[in-house]
Design an enzyme around this catalytic site. Structure first.
Site, mmCIF file in Angstrom:
data_model
loop_
_atom_site.group_PDB
_atom_site.id
_atom_site.type_symbol
_atom_site.label_atom_id
_atom_site.label_comp_id
_atom_site.label_asym_id
_atom_site.label_seq_id
_atom_site.Cartn_x
_atom_site.Cartn_y
_atom_site.Cartn_z
ATOM 1 N N GLY A 1 0.732 -1.381 -0.031
ATOM 2 C CA GLY A 1 -0.189 0.094 -0.034
ATOM 3 C C GLY A 1 0.926 1.253 -0.116
ATOM 4 C CB SER B 1 -8.618 4.983 15.724
ATOM 5 O OG SER B 1 -8.740 4.636 14.108
ATOM 6 C CG ASN C 1 1.493 3.951 6.365
ATOM 7 O OD1 ASN C 1 0.691 4.383 5.655
ATOM 8 N ND2 ASN C 1 1.789 2.449 5.928
ATOM 9 C CB SER D 1 -8.137 9.218 7.726
ATOM 10 O OG SER D 1 -9.158 8.904 6.997
ATOM 11 C CE1 TYR E 1 -8.877 3.484 9.304
ATOM 12 C CE2 TYR E 1 -10.500 5.511 8.212
ATOM 13 C CZ TYR E 1 -9.070 4.443 8.449
ATOM 14 O OH TYR E 1 -8.040 5.093 7.524
HETATM 15 N N1 LIG Z 1 -6.134 3.824 1.426
HETATM 16 C C1 LIG Z 1 -7.169 5.022 1.879
HETATM 17 O O1 LIG Z 1 -7.964 5.286 1.313
HETATM 18 C C2 LIG Z 1 -6.744 5.626 3.213
HETATM 19 C C3 LIG Z 1 -7.268 6.798 3.421
HETATM 20 C C4 LIG Z 1 -7.019 7.709 4.661
HETATM 21 C C5 LIG Z 1 -5.896 7.043 5.242
HETATM 22 N N2 LIG Z 1 -5.243 5.805 5.066
HETATM 23 C C6 LIG Z 1 -4.386 5.310 6.068
HETATM 24 O O2 LIG Z 1 -3.139 5.163 5.451
HETATM 25 C C7 LIG Z 1 -2.495 4.145 6.238
HETATM 26 C C8 LIG Z 1 -1.934 3.267 4.934
HETATM 27 O O3 LIG Z 1 -3.098 2.392 4.682
HETATM 28 P P1 LIG Z 1 -3.100 1.803 3.297
HETATM 29 O O4 LIG Z 1 -4.444 2.535 2.628
HETATM 30 O O5 LIG Z 1 -1.774 1.843 2.603
HETATM 31 O O6 LIG Z 1 -3.531 0.309 3.566
HETATM 32 P P2 LIG Z 1 -3.102 -1.137 3.250
HETATM 33 O O7 LIG Z 1 -4.089 -1.962 3.869
HETATM 34 O O8 LIG Z 1 -2.825 -1.114 1.612
HETATM 35 O O9 LIG Z 1 -1.645 -1.247 3.912
HETATM 36 C C9 LIG Z 1 -1.471 -1.214 5.307
HETATM 37 C C10 LIG Z 1 -0.312 -1.975 5.878
HETATM 38 O O10 LIG Z 1 -0.459 -1.982 7.222
HETATM 39 C C11 LIG Z 1 0.037 -3.238 7.547
HETATM 40 N N3 LIG Z 1 -0.655 -3.772 8.788
HETATM 41 C C12 LIG Z 1 -1.952 -3.999 9.127
HETATM 42 N N4 LIG Z 1 -2.026 -4.317 10.299
HETATM 43 C C13 LIG Z 1 -0.584 -4.039 10.993
HETATM 44 C C14 LIG Z 1 -0.275 -4.489 12.363
HETATM 45 N N5 LIG Z 1 -1.050 -4.834 13.168
HETATM 46 N N6 LIG Z 1 0.983 -4.376 12.275
HETATM 47 C C15 LIG Z 1 1.896 -4.013 11.364
HETATM 48 N N7 LIG Z 1 1.330 -3.729 10.192
HETATM 49 C C16 LIG Z 1 0.101 -3.910 9.865
HETATM 50 C C17 LIG Z 1 -0.687 -4.263 6.469
HETATM 51 O O11 LIG Z 1 -0.103 -5.518 6.349
HETATM 52 C C18 LIG Z 1 -0.398 -3.383 5.284
HETATM 53 O O12 LIG Z 1 1.011 -3.693 4.695
HETATM 54 C C19 LIG Z 1 -3.592 3.485 7.185
HETATM 55 O O13 LIG Z 1 -2.983 4.066 8.394
HETATM 56 C C20 LIG Z 1 -4.782 3.999 6.758
HETATM 57 O O14 LIG Z 1 -5.616 4.126 7.819
HETATM 58 C C21 LIG Z 1 -5.660 5.016 3.893
HETATM 59 C C1 LIG Z 2 -18.917 6.815 2.909
HETATM 60 C C2 LIG Z 2 -17.398 6.764 3.173
HETATM 61 C C3 LIG Z 2 -16.928 5.391 2.989
HETATM 62 C C4 LIG Z 2 -15.497 5.349 2.793
HETATM 63 C C5 LIG Z 2 -15.127 5.991 1.481
HETATM 64 C C6 LIG Z 2 -13.730 6.135 1.004
HETATM 65 O O1 LIG Z 2 -13.689 5.127 -0.232
HETATM 66 C C7 LIG Z 2 -12.946 5.603 2.006
HETATM 67 C C8 LIG Z 2 -11.888 5.951 2.182
HETATM 68 C C9 LIG Z 2 -11.135 5.573 3.594
HETATM 69 C C10 LIG Z 2 -10.193 4.316 3.720
HETATM 70 C C11 LIG Z 2 -9.466 4.816 4.534
HETATM 71 C C12 LIG Z 2 -9.957 6.044 5.029
HETATM 72 O O2 LIG Z 2 -8.957 6.653 6.012
HETATM 73 C C13 LIG Z 2 -10.737 6.647 4.249
HETATM 74 C C14 LIG Z 2 -11.945 7.554 4.832
HETATM 75 C C15 LIG Z 2 -12.955 6.756 5.576
HETATM 76 C C16 LIG Z 2 -14.080 7.594 6.234
HETATM 77 C C17 LIG Z 2 -14.565 8.224 5.285
HETATM 78 C C18 LIG Z 2 -15.772 9.107 5.574
HETATM 79 C C19 LIG Z 2 -16.528 9.618 4.516
HETATM 80 C C20 LIG Z 2 -17.271 10.924 4.880
HETATM 81 O O3 LIG Z 2 -17.204 11.174 6.151
HETATM 82 O O4 LIG Z 2 -17.753 11.427 3.944
#
Ligand SMILES: NC(=O)c1ccc[n+]([C@@H]2O[C@H](COP(=O)([O-])OP(=O)(O)OC[C@H]3O[C@@H](n4cnc5c(N)ncnc54)[C@H](O)[C@@H]3O)[C@@H](O)[C@H]2O)c1
Ligand SMILES: CCCCC[C@H](O)/C=C/[C@H]1C=CC(=O)[C@@H]1CCCCCCC(=O)O
Length: 272
Positions: free
Chosen positions: A19, A159, A94, A143, A156
């Site tokens: 990711g 947190s 992350n 996020s 979520y």
């Molecule tokens: N993708 C999105 O839409 C999005 C949006 C906002 C924030 N985020 C945040 O970005 C960060 C990265 O997410 P991503 O989208 O790359 O997700 P992802 O699922 O692709 O990657 C997450 C990584 O964290 C690792 N992981 C999960 N649980 C773990 C644990 N207990 N210990 C150590 N590693 C662990 C997984 O193995 C993976 O490699 C997260 O904190 C997520 O909440 C993601």
């Molecule tokens: C309807 C919302 C569902 C999620 C939509 C989006 O594809 C998701 C994005 C999430 C993945 C990880 C996040 O932190 C991202 C944000 C998660 C929470 C999003 C809340 C959106 C809102 O409040 O409008």
């Protein structure tokens, strides 16, 4: 505007096996990082990612299996990185999961918040200049979930707001002046990674699942991982200590510190 440089810096990235975390590791190596330690629960993926990075960048990456919800894993991984690289200059907290299901909420909270707090405090202890450290940068991944309200992902979202609030409070003056440690917070919007797969099972109650899946299909632009990585690297280069940033919809990264400050000043004024 101050510019921070990744050259010759040692990075520790949690959740760096895949990711966005894997993207950050790759990008900072391209920007001249000396070493990158990838900590992740996913062992095979982590080893493969480190191997790929080492082939491309010449043996600068290290994978350590670490479940960030487990304090003993955190301590031993942190010590292993220090034993190998002697110093940690940048920590990217992350690792994160979106699992609001009834049997997962405690683990999810431990991963998203407690693990991040633990790595931050260990990093502060190691880096603080007023106790002999070299200073550094701690990047905490929040996020858009922290900035909005919906009914179906309360764990979520809670947190991720905790991450934002912990980071902004920790960074308040005179933290940077005392420690030489820059705390940065990034709020990403929906980004194309595994966290967005199989969403039906991620809500705290099945009734919410349909609403979530429909909302995702109709309301959201899912940005590319490359855009999120560019945004984070840009924040690393120019972000002032304690600043908070937004990366959504493949758009350039935007600083939102003032907007957050205004919201909290409003709350604080209610108490006067
Ligand atoms: N993708 C999105 O839409 C999005 C949006 C906002 C924030 N985020 C945040 O970005 C960060 C990265 O997410 P991503 O989208 O790359 O997700 P992802 O699922 O692709 O990657 C997450 C990584 O964290 C690792 N992981 C999960 N649980 C773990 C644990 N207990 N210990 C150590 N590693 C662990 C997984 O193995 C993976 O490699 C997260 O904190 C997520 O909440 C993601
Ligand atoms: C309807 C919302 C569902 C999620 C939509 C989006 O594809 C998701 C994005 C999430 C993945 C990880 C996040 O932190 C991202 C944000 C998660 C929470 C999003 C809340 C959106 C809102 O409040 O409008």
């Amino acid at each position: 505007m101050a510019q921070w440089d990744a050259t010759d810096k040692t990075f520790l990235i949690t959740g760096g096996a895949s990711g966005m975390g894997a993207g950050f590791a790759e990008s900072f190596l391209r920007h001249g990082a000396k070493n990158v330690a990838i900590l992740d629960i996913a062992e095979e993926l982590g080893k493969a990612t480190a191997e790929r990075l080492n082939k491309a960048h010449g043996d600068k990456a290290l994978f350590i299996k670490c479940d960030v919800s487990k304090e003993e894993d955190i301590t031993s991984a942190f010590d292993s990185v220090l034993a190998q690289f002697k110093q940690i200059d940048v920590i990217i907290n992350n690792a994160g999961v979106m699992m609001d299901a009834p049997d997962m909420w405690r683990t999810a909270t431990d991963v998203n918040y407690q693990g991040l707090v633990s790595f931050t405090l260990k990093g502060v202890q190691h880096m603080r200049k007023d106790e002999g450290g070299a200073g550094g940068t701690i990047i905490n991944i929040s996020s858009i979930a922290a900035l909005t309200r919906v009914s179906f992902l309360p764990i979520y979202k809670g947190s991720k707001l905790a991450v934002l609030h912990f980071s902004q409070c920790l960074a308040l003056d005179p933290f940077y002046e005392d420690t030489g440690i820059r705390v940065l917070t990034m709020c990403f919007g929906a980004t194309d990674t595994a966290i967005l797969q199989n969403l039906e099972t991620r809500t705290y109650h099945p009734k919410q699942a349909k609403i979530l899946v429909k909302a995702v299909a109709t309301n959201y632009i899912c940005q590319k991982v490359e855009s999120a990585v560019i945004a984070l690297v840009e924040m690393f280069k120019i972000g002032a200590p304690g600043s908070i940033w937004l990366s959504v919809d493949n758009k350039p990264v935007r600083e939102i510190t003032l907007a957050i400050d205004r919201a909290f000043t409003d709350f604080e004024n209610l108490l006067k």
